[in-house]
Design a protein around this motif. Structure first.
Motif, PDB file in Angstrom:
ATOM      1  N   SER A   1       0.238   8.647 -15.422  1.00  0.00           N
ATOM      2  CA  SER A   1       1.453   8.000 -14.880  1.00  0.00           C
ATOM      3  C   SER A   1       2.146   8.914 -13.882  1.00  0.00           C
ATOM      4  O   SER A   1       2.596   8.461 -12.817  1.00  0.00           O
ATOM      5  CB  SER A   1       2.406   7.644 -16.028  1.00  0.00           C
ATOM      6  OG  SER A   1       1.819   6.706 -16.894  1.00  0.00           O
ATOM      7  N   ILE A   2       2.247  10.200 -14.216  1.00  0.00           N
ATOM      8  CA  ILE A   2       2.883  11.163 -13.309  1.00  0.00           C
ATOM      9  C   ILE A   2       2.097  11.257 -12.009  1.00  0.00           C
ATOM     10  O   ILE A   2       2.677  11.310 -10.914  1.00  0.00           O
ATOM     11  CB  ILE A   2       2.999  12.543 -13.982  1.00  0.00           C
ATOM     12  CG1 ILE A   2       4.022  12.485 -15.117  1.00  0.00           C
ATOM     13  CG2 ILE A   2       3.392  13.612 -12.967  1.00  0.00           C
ATOM     14  CD1 ILE A   2       4.106  13.756 -15.918  1.00  0.00           C
ATOM     15  N   ARG A   3       0.765  11.239 -12.125  1.00  0.00           N
ATOM     16  CA  ARG A   3      -0.075  11.319 -10.926  1.00  0.00           C
ATOM     17  C   ARG A   3       0.163  10.091 -10.030  1.00  0.00           C
ATOM     18  O   ARG A   3       0.278  10.199  -8.799  1.00  0.00           O
ATOM     19  CB  ARG A   3      -1.540  11.399 -11.335  1.00  0.00           C
ATOM     20  CG  ARG A   3      -2.485  11.747 -10.174  1.00  0.00           C
ATOM     21  CD  ARG A   3      -3.922  11.857 -10.627  1.00  0.00           C
ATOM     22  NE  ARG A   3      -4.085  12.941 -11.597  1.00  0.00           N
ATOM     23  CZ  ARG A   3      -4.402  12.760 -12.875  1.00  0.00           C
ATOM     24  NH1 ARG A   3      -4.572  11.544 -13.353  1.00  0.00           N
ATOM     25  NH2 ARG A   3      -4.552  13.797 -13.674  1.00  0.00           N
ATOM     26  N   GLU A   4       0.239   8.906 -10.660  1.00  0.00           N
ATOM     27  CA  GLU A   4       0.498   7.678  -9.881  1.00  0.00           C
ATOM     28  C   GLU A   4       1.875   7.709  -9.241  1.00  0.00           C
ATOM     29  O   GLU A   4       2.055   7.302  -8.084  1.00  0.00           O
ATOM     30  CB  GLU A   4       0.361   6.459 -10.794  1.00  0.00           C
ATOM     31  CG  GLU A   4      -1.063   6.170 -11.230  1.00  0.00           C
ATOM     32  CD  GLU A   4      -1.150   4.965 -12.149  1.00  0.00           C
ATOM     33  OE1 GLU A   4      -0.094   4.317 -12.338  1.00  0.00           O
ATOM     34  OE2 GLU A   4      -2.241   4.679 -12.666  1.00  0.00           O
ATOM     35  N   ILE A   5       2.879   8.193  -9.998  1.00  0.00           N
ATOM     36  CA  ILE A   5       4.236   8.294  -9.449  1.00  0.00           C
ATOM     37  C   ILE A   5       4.265   9.249  -8.262  1.00  0.00           C
ATOM     38  O   ILE A   5       4.907   8.976  -7.237  1.00  0.00           O
ATOM     39  CB  ILE A   5       5.225   8.742 -10.546  1.00  0.00           C
ATOM     40  CG1 ILE A   5       5.393   7.637 -11.593  1.00  0.00           C
ATOM     41  CG2 ILE A   5       6.585   9.102  -9.937  1.00  0.00           C
ATOM     42  CD1 ILE A   5       6.195   8.050 -12.800  1.00  0.00           C
TER      43      ILE A   5
ATOM     44  N   MET B   1       1.772   9.966  -6.306  1.00  0.00           N
ATOM     45  CA  MET B   1       1.091   9.326  -5.181  1.00  0.00           C
ATOM     46  C   MET B   1       2.015   8.320  -4.498  1.00  0.00           C
ATOM     47  O   MET B   1       2.076   8.269  -3.261  1.00  0.00           O
ATOM     48  CB  MET B   1      -0.184   8.624  -5.680  1.00  0.00           C
ATOM     49  CG  MET B   1      -1.290   9.577  -6.096  1.00  0.00           C
ATOM     50  SD  MET B   1      -2.732   8.706  -6.789  1.00  0.00           S
ATOM     51  CE  MET B   1      -3.248   7.733  -5.386  1.00  0.00           C
ATOM     52  N   GLN B   2       2.743   7.523  -5.311  1.00  0.00           N
ATOM     53  CA  GLN B   2       3.687   6.572  -4.736  1.00  0.00           C
ATOM     54  C   GLN B   2       4.805   7.277  -3.983  1.00  0.00           C
ATOM     55  O   GLN B   2       5.216   6.842  -2.898  1.00  0.00           O
ATOM     56  CB  GLN B   2       4.282   5.692  -5.842  1.00  0.00           C
ATOM     57  CG  GLN B   2       3.320   4.663  -6.417  1.00  0.00           C
ATOM     58  CD  GLN B   2       2.959   3.584  -5.407  1.00  0.00           C
ATOM     59  OE1 GLN B   2       3.758   3.225  -4.559  1.00  0.00           O
ATOM     60  NE2 GLN B   2       1.733   3.099  -5.492  1.00  0.00           N
ATOM     61  N   ARG B   3       5.278   8.377  -4.544  1.00  0.00           N
ATOM     62  CA  ARG B   3       6.352   9.136  -3.892  1.00  0.00           C
ATOM     63  C   ARG B   3       5.868   9.715  -2.569  1.00  0.00           C
ATOM     64  O   ARG B   3       6.576   9.654  -1.554  1.00  0.00           O
ATOM     65  CB  ARG B   3       6.822  10.247  -4.821  1.00  0.00           C
ATOM     66  CG  ARG B   3       7.963  11.086  -4.246  1.00  0.00           C
ATOM     67  CD  ARG B   3       8.370  12.168  -5.219  1.00  0.00           C
ATOM     68  NE  ARG B   3       8.908  11.592  -6.451  1.00  0.00           N
ATOM     69  CZ  ARG B   3       9.166  12.307  -7.542  1.00  0.00           C
ATOM     70  NH1 ARG B   3       8.914  13.602  -7.567  1.00  0.00           N
ATOM     71  NH2 ARG B   3       9.670  11.723  -8.607  1.00  0.00           N
ATOM     72  N   ASN B   4       4.653  10.273  -2.572  1.00  0.00           N
ATOM     73  CA  ASN B   4       4.100  10.823  -1.332  1.00  0.00           C
ATOM     74  C   ASN B   4       3.897   9.725  -0.297  1.00  0.00           C
ATOM     75  O   ASN B   4       4.136   9.929   0.896  1.00  0.00           O
ATOM     76  CB  ASN B   4       2.769  11.526  -1.611  1.00  0.00           C
ATOM     77  CG  ASN B   4       2.949  12.801  -2.408  1.00  0.00           C
ATOM     78  OD1 ASN B   4       4.012  13.426  -2.375  1.00  0.00           O
ATOM     79  ND2 ASN B   4       1.914  13.203  -3.137  1.00  0.00           N
ATOM     80  N   TYR B   5       3.454   8.560  -0.787  1.00  0.00           N
ATOM     81  CA  TYR B   5       3.254   7.432   0.120  1.00  0.00           C
ATOM     82  C   TYR B   5       4.574   7.019   0.760  1.00  0.00           C
ATOM     83  O   TYR B   5       4.663   6.846   1.993  1.00  0.00           O
ATOM     84  CB  TYR B   5       2.637   6.263  -0.643  1.00  0.00           C
ATOM     85  CG  TYR B   5       2.536   4.986   0.159  1.00  0.00           C
ATOM     86  CD1 TYR B   5       1.534   4.815   1.114  1.00  0.00           C
ATOM     87  CD2 TYR B   5       3.447   3.947  -0.041  1.00  0.00           C
ATOM     88  CE1 TYR B   5       1.440   3.649   1.842  1.00  0.00           C
ATOM     89  CE2 TYR B   5       3.364   2.775   0.685  1.00  0.00           C
ATOM     90  CZ  TYR B   5       2.362   2.625   1.621  1.00  0.00           C
ATOM     91  OH  TYR B   5       2.269   1.472   2.350  1.00  0.00           O
ATOM     92  N   MET B   6       5.621   6.867  -0.072  1.00  0.00           N
ATOM     93  CA  MET B   6       6.917   6.475   0.445  1.00  0.00           C
ATOM     94  C   MET B   6       7.499   7.543   1.361  1.00  0.00           C
ATOM     95  O   MET B   6       8.116   7.234   2.384  1.00  0.00           O
ATOM     96  CB  MET B   6       7.893   6.188  -0.703  1.00  0.00           C
ATOM     97  CG  MET B   6       7.556   4.926  -1.496  1.00  0.00           C
ATOM     98  SD  MET B   6       7.407   3.454  -0.437  1.00  0.00           S
ATOM     99  CE  MET B   6       9.028   3.387   0.319  1.00  0.00           C
ATOM    100  N   ASP B   7       7.293   8.818   1.011  1.00  0.00           N
ATOM    101  CA  ASP B   7       7.761   9.906   1.873  1.00  0.00           C
ATOM    102  C   ASP B   7       7.091   9.832   3.238  1.00  0.00           C
ATOM    103  O   ASP B   7       7.742  10.037   4.279  1.00  0.00           O
ATOM    104  CB  ASP B   7       7.480  11.261   1.223  1.00  0.00           C
ATOM    105  CG  ASP B   7       8.439  11.556   0.073  1.00  0.00           C
ATOM    106  OD1 ASP B   7       9.468  10.873  -0.019  1.00  0.00           O
ATOM    107  OD2 ASP B   7       8.145  12.461  -0.725  1.00  0.00           O
ATOM    108  N   ASN B   8       5.776   9.535   3.246  1.00  0.00           N
ATOM    109  CA  ASN B   8       5.049   9.431   4.513  1.00  0.00           C
ATOM    110  C   ASN B   8       5.533   8.234   5.320  1.00  0.00           C
ATOM    111  O   ASN B   8       5.647   8.307   6.550  1.00  0.00           O
ATOM    112  CB  ASN B   8       3.545   9.311   4.249  1.00  0.00           C
ATOM    113  CG  ASN B   8       2.931  10.600   3.759  1.00  0.00           C
ATOM    114  OD1 ASN B   8       3.434  11.684   4.065  1.00  0.00           O
ATOM    115  ND2 ASN B   8       1.856  10.506   2.986  1.00  0.00           N
TER     116      ASN B   8
END
Length: 409
Positions: free
Chosen positions: A55-59, A61-68
């Motif tokens: 779950s932390i890994r997915e979060i 990834m989502q955070r990095n995606y949104m940051d990008n």
């Protein structure tokens, strides 16, 4: 010996649980291989830790995606608190702020110098970067977002920031809702200078073509048809003098040509609706009201308060087209039976109002695309006028366009 092993395993479990509580999700509990209750607990704990890590890994990834996504946005983005404290910015926001005034000229600073970076912008007040009227406008917009939870948008020259004064920005604010409450507000500045320029060019090209076609119809086809009518009447007279049965047929042809002339005159007038004189707008609006009643069978009175003269032909044409669009919307989309046009003079300029008793303006209700409203808003902006579209308390819609006196002279 067995009790000592069990105790050691229980101590290991407690240690792993404490580490997990501290945020260390790499810990695991070893299995004894006895397939007993402690092994079942250990297996359950390890599975839980694996799920948490995934779950932390997915979060992340989502955070990095949104940051990008936020970082690569071409529009400047700020996320602010109710007090206007900046919580998040993107690179475009830093670029927008990287302007300074040197000897009266707005210049872009050297980005390598890092004058503005997310690191030194976050935590500061957004109002520190806004001056003049822009400060009050932005503050009112932020307060409205937190008060109502509804988005706000407006246009401003130079964004009210340190950006270039010549740039036109659309400022859009929206709520960030957490737990049913507005926790923050997003502010997006979009440079729409080129978009507005293209709008202007398209409308100008359309207006020029309308004028050209209208003039060609009046000076070319109309004159040609008038010449044919005269020739037809001469032939009719000659045939009539000879008592020829063809005289009646030629007369019928002449009447058809005269009807065609009237239709071409109507087309020409529709393309060139405002006469070339100071009182041309009043004349054109009177005719619009009369034609509306005749074509659609609705009541369309026109009232003019005072001797109103608009010297600028471009302004008069834009005002006419705004009224024409409002009238068409009222009848075609609003099913109005009563439409009134009012032209009034006041100390600061003139106001045009179109009221109807039909349905709410379609663009306000979201039932049709807002192309008509967008064009009216553009025409108003182009001549420095303000446009207000609202619902009447008694039902129906009122479209009001106000322009300052200096613009009409």
């Amino acid at each position: 010996m067995g009790k000592t092993l069990e105790k050691d395993r229980i101590v290991e479990m407690f240690g792993a649980i404490i580490e997990a509580a501290k945020g260390n999700y790499s810990c695991r509990i070893g299995l004894s291989g006895n397939n007993d209750a402690l092994d079942s607990l250990a297996m359950g704990f390890n599975m839980m830790i694996d799920d948490v890590r995934n779950s932390i890994r997915e979060i992340e990834m989502q955070r990095n995606y949104m940051d990008n996504v936020i970082t690569s946005m071409p529009d400047a983005l700020f996320v602010v608190s109710p007090e206007g404290i900046i919580q998040t910015v993107n690179n475009a926001a830093c670029t927008l702020l990287d302007y300074e005034e040197q000897n009266g000229n707005i210049q872009l600073l050297n980005r390598a110098a890092g004058e503005y970076t997310p690191g030194n912008i976050i935590g500061t007040s957004v109002y520190d970067y806004v001056s003049g009227n822009g400060h009050n406008t932005l503050q009112e917009a932020i307060e409205k977002v937190f008060r109502t939870g509804e988005p706000v948008s407006y246009e401003v020259l130079g964004a009210g920031l340190l950006g270039p004064d010549a740039a036109l920005y659309e400022t859009r604010l929206g709520p960030v809702v957490l737990g049913g409450k507005v926790a923050a507000a997003t502010i997006i500045f979009s440079d729409i200078t080129q978009h507005r320029r293209l709008e202007k060019e398209i409308l100008e090209i359309s207006s020029r073509e309308q004028c050209r076609i209208g003039q060609d119809l009046h000076d070319g086809i109309c004159q040609l048809l008038i010449g044919i009518t005269l020739m037809s009447k001469l032939i009719e007279e000659k045939l009539d003098a000879e008592s020829s049965s063809l005289a009646r047929d030629v007369k019928a042809v002449t009447e058809l040509i005269e009807q065609a002339i009237e239709q071409v005159h109507g087309l020409s007038k529709g393309l060139l609706p405002v006469p070339e004189k100071a009182e041309g707008l009043v004349t054109a609006l009177k005719e619009l009201a009369r034609n509306t009643e005749e074509m659609y069978g609705v009541s369309c009175p026109f009232k003019c308060d005072g001797d109103i003269r608009v010297q600028d032909k471009t302004i008069a044409t834009h005002l006419y087209r705004i009224v024409q669009e409002a009238v068409n919307n009222a009848i075609k989309h609003g099913n109005a039976e009563q439409v009134s046009i009012t032209l009034a003079a006041h100390n600061n300029g003139i106001t045009l109002a179109v009221e109807n008793d039909g349905l709410d303006f379609p663009e306000l209700s979201g039932t049709v695309e807002g192309l008509g409203l967008n064009i009216m808003e553009y025409r108003a902006r182009e001549i420095g006028a303000s446009l207000d579209v609202g619902r009447k308390s008694s039902g129906g819609t009122i479209v009001k366009c106000t322009i300052r006196k200096k613009s009409t002279e």
